[in-house]
Design an enzyme around this catalytic site. Structure first.
Site, PDB file in Angstrom:
ATOM      1  N   LYS A 205       0.833  -1.211   0.000  1.00 24.66           N
ATOM      2  CA  LYS A 205       0.000   0.000   0.000  1.00 24.66           C
ATOM      3  C   LYS A 205       0.869   1.263   0.000  1.00 24.66           C
ATOM      4  CE  LYS A 205      -3.239   2.916   0.522  1.00 24.66           C
ATOM      5  NZ  LYS A 205      -4.309   3.143  -0.425  1.00 24.66           N
ATOM      6  N   CYS A 259      -4.044  10.710   1.206  1.00 17.92           N
ATOM      7  CA  CYS A 259      -3.293   9.472   0.945  1.00 17.92           C
ATOM      8  C   CYS A 259      -1.886   9.759   0.445  1.00 17.92           C
ATOM      9  CB  CYS A 259      -4.051   8.643  -0.080  1.00 17.92           C
ATOM     10  SG  CYS A 259      -5.766   8.395   0.392  1.00 17.92           S
TER      11      CYS A 259
HETATM   12  N1  SAJ Z   1      -1.962  14.856  -8.796  1.00 16.89           N
HETATM   13  C1  SAJ Z   1      -1.100  15.611  -9.559  1.00 16.89           C
HETATM   14  N2  SAJ Z   1      -0.712  15.143 -10.770  1.00 16.89           N
HETATM   15  C2  SAJ Z   1      -1.158  13.955 -11.244  1.00 16.89           C
HETATM   16  C3  SAJ Z   1      -2.015  13.169 -10.466  1.00 16.89           C
HETATM   17  C4  SAJ Z   1      -2.408  13.646  -9.236  1.00 16.89           C
HETATM   18  O1  SAJ Z   1      -0.675  16.701  -9.151  1.00 16.89           O
HETATM   19  O2  SAJ Z   1      -0.773  13.596 -12.377  1.00 16.89           O
HETATM   20  C5  SAJ Z   1      -2.386  15.333  -7.479  1.00 16.89           C
HETATM   21  C6  SAJ Z   1      -3.892  15.497  -7.340  1.00 16.89           C
HETATM   22  O3  SAJ Z   1      -4.326  16.739  -7.824  1.00 16.89           O
HETATM   23  C7  SAJ Z   1      -4.062  15.363  -5.842  1.00 16.89           C
HETATM   24  C8  SAJ Z   1      -2.985  14.333  -5.472  1.00 16.89           C
HETATM   25  O4  SAJ Z   1      -2.061  14.350  -6.516  1.00 16.89           O
HETATM   26  O5  SAJ Z   1      -3.794  16.580  -5.177  1.00 16.89           O
HETATM   27  C9  SAJ Z   1      -3.490  12.932  -5.262  1.00 16.89           C
HETATM   28  O6  SAJ Z   1      -4.486  12.607  -6.231  1.00 16.89           O
HETATM   29  P1  SAJ Z   1      -4.572  11.184  -6.948  1.00 16.89           P
HETATM   30  O7  SAJ Z   1      -5.712  11.216  -7.873  1.00 16.89           O
HETATM   31  O8  SAJ Z   1      -3.255  10.801  -7.508  1.00 16.89           O
HETATM   32  O9  SAJ Z   1      -4.774  10.164  -5.764  1.00 16.89           O
HETATM   33  P2  SAJ Z   1      -5.815  10.044  -4.552  1.00 16.89           P
HETATM   34  O10 SAJ Z   1      -5.158  10.586  -3.332  1.00 16.89           O
HETATM   35  O11 SAJ Z   1      -7.151  10.553  -4.907  1.00 16.89           O
HETATM   36  O12 SAJ Z   1      -5.918   8.438  -4.448  1.00 16.89           O
HETATM   37  C10 SAJ Z   1      -4.732   7.687  -4.269  1.00 16.89           C
HETATM   38  C11 SAJ Z   1      -4.742   6.514  -5.258  1.00 16.89           C
HETATM   39  N3  SAJ Z   1      -3.442   5.859  -5.272  1.00 16.89           N
HETATM   40  C12 SAJ Z   1      -2.764   5.638  -6.418  1.00 16.89           C
HETATM   41  O13 SAJ Z   1      -3.176   5.977  -7.494  1.00 16.89           O
HETATM   42  C13 SAJ Z   1      -1.469   4.919  -6.281  1.00 16.89           C
HETATM   43  C14 SAJ Z   1      -5.837   5.530  -4.884  1.00 16.89           C
HETATM   44  O14 SAJ Z   1      -5.780   4.367  -5.711  1.00 16.89           O
HETATM   45  C15 SAJ Z   1      -5.683   5.120  -3.413  1.00 16.89           C
HETATM   46  O15 SAJ Z   1      -6.683   4.200  -3.008  1.00 16.89           O
HETATM   47  C16 SAJ Z   1      -5.792   6.371  -2.560  1.00 16.89           C
HETATM   48  O16 SAJ Z   1      -4.704   7.222  -2.919  1.00 16.89           O
HETATM   49  C17 SAJ Z   1      -5.700   5.964  -1.115  1.00 16.89           C
HETATM   50  O17 SAJ Z   1      -6.759   5.919  -0.464  1.00 16.89           O
HETATM   51  O18 SAJ Z   1      -4.611   5.629  -0.645  1.00 16.89           O
END
Ligand code: SAJ
Length: 427
Positions: A205, A259
């Protein structure tokens, strides 16, 4: 193992969908939360979270009578702990919710029960923290009851679908516990449910979210390099991603949510001598709001007294979750630099930030502004027609920190557009 009744502790973004999904698969589920407002609300059919499809899912579970909501656990065949693991100011994991949840299970633990931890946790939590608490019951983990760790992996915004479709890792304190956990998730998971040991599952995780954090950090660092060299980072990334083995993520104003911006710190705490890259990535992403705020400053000159309309506060598009949001950090920095900031967050219009004016509509936030700053690519903002916006505001400076707007449309409508990661091309 067969399950007739399951108790889910923690009715947040993970626990509530999980409890409802189990109930909708015919299991008798007791959903437990320590927050009386959450319990009262759900007992009256009111869902306290926004997630597409969640209302319907919960309603079905409640109406069928298969899901009941309580403030205390009850005896059950299995207990799922899905409480938050926040961090303290010094970035150490706060395990107090996990500890209390495990303690609340002790009086109800019987031989043959399964206890499952889903909360994201530092390595060894299941064996070294949760097992000893549960063993205060006099029963032995692995021998008398089953104990396993299974990380949730669902993406906010797509939780309902991913909960069912994603593969699931289940790590037992012994093989029989992993088997019991696999039996439970097989009730509703259509993806593969893969067995391993508890500590591996915990590490998996943290690795997943750390991997994403590091990859976003490099995208953010590329945005700074592109800014320095007068290159459009968005164009450069799309060209680099044509390479068959390159997939650069998106830069932005920073990394938020409960997360990705939290979990890597669990590795830093657990093994500070081994994590230079992980720690640096966190620091790069935590510094990105300042880079976005500096862009606004470049667009407007001195920020003192400038009226800024900030669009969006959520940690990412089309969710209502504001935890650890980089957009909020940008707003703090603009305010602290002397700007008069108004904000509009369509998913939480009444959220207040000290010294910042909250509005409840786009028209309201932009009407007296000198500049518009796009902080979250909510669909409502991405779909704006710049020609109509020009009629709603006298502002002619717009700053896009998320690449949510089509540059030519805004420039044609008479705006000076500044984009994150585009350096001297901003005009
Ligand atoms: N972000 C960026 N650039 C990107 C992607 C995301 O700046 O290319 C930013 C987003 O705007 C946000 C942050 O990163 O602020 C996180 O967003 P996210 O969509 O990457 O992830 P979360 O936090 O919504 O969900 C993540 C996911 N983990 C992965 O993709 C490895 C999800 O599958 C998990 O279940 C979740 O964390 C969790 O609960 O741990």
């Amino acid at each position: 193992m067969k399950f007739q009744k399951i108790c889910v502790l923690g009715l947040g973004y993970i626990g509530l969908p999980t409890a409802s999904t189990l109930a909708n698969n015919g299991i008798q589920v007791v959903g437990v939360d320590v927050n009386p407002q959450v319990v009262n609300g759900l007992q009256n059919g009111k869902v306290h979270l926004f997630e597409p499809g969640l209302n319907k899912l919960v309603e079905k579970a409640l109406v069928s009578g298969k899901l009941v909501v309580r403030d205390q656990p009850e005896p059950a065949d299995a207990f799922i702990i899905a409480v938050p693991t926040p961090f303290y100011d010094d970035k150490r994991a706060d395990m107090s919710f996990v500890t209390s949840a495990a303690e609340a299970i002790i009086p109800h633990l019987r031989p043959g029960c399964l206890v499952l931890l889903e909360s994201t946790s530092p390595p060894l939590t299941t064996c070294n923290l949760v097992a000893p608490i549960l063993e205060q019951s006099g029963l032995k983990a692995g021998d008398d009851f089953y104990l396993a760790y299974s990380p949730e992996r669902v993406l906010p915004g797509q939780i309902i679908r991913e909960l069912v479709e994603n593969d699931r890792v289940v790590g037992g304190v012994n093989p029989a516990s992993a088997q019991a956990a696999q039996d439970l998730y097989t009730i509703f998971v259509q993806g593969e449910v893969v067995k391993t040991d508890a500590t591996t599952a915990e590490m998996v995780k943290l690795m997943e979210n750390t991997y994403r954090d590091v990859n976003i950090a490099i995208a953010n660092e590329f945005s700074r390099l592109a800014d320095r060299f007068g290159v459009d980072v968005w164009e450069a990334i799309s060209l680099a991603n044509r390479h068959p083995r390159v997939n650069i993520l998106r830069p932005g104003p920073g990394v938020g949510g409960h997360c990705i911006s939290v979990d890597p710190w669990f590795f830093v705490e657990a093994a500070p001598d081994l994590v230079n890259l992980i720690r640096t990535a966190r620091e790069v992403n935590d510094a990105q709001p300042a880079f976005a705020a500096a862009l606004v400053q470049r667009a407007l000159g001195n920020l003192k007294g400038k009226r800024i309309a900030a669009l969006g506060l959520a940690f990412k598009p089309d969710v209502d979750d504001l935890r650890e949001s980089p957009a909020i950090e940008v707003v703090h920095q603009l305010r602290d630099a002397g700007a008069m900031v108004s904000v509009y967050e369509p998913y939480k219009p009444d959220f207040s930030i000290e010294g910042v004016h909250a509005t409840d509509s786009f028209a309201d936030v932009v009407k007296d502004a000198d500049a518009l700053v796009l902080l979250v690519a909510h669909a409502e903002f991405k779909n704006l027609d710049p020609r109509q916006v020009a009629n709603l505001t006298g502002a002619r400076v717009v700053v896009d920190t998320v690449n949510g707007w089509q540059p030519s449309a805004w420039i044609t409508a008479g705006f000076n557009l500044y984009r994150l990661g585009v350096g001297s091309r901003n005009e």
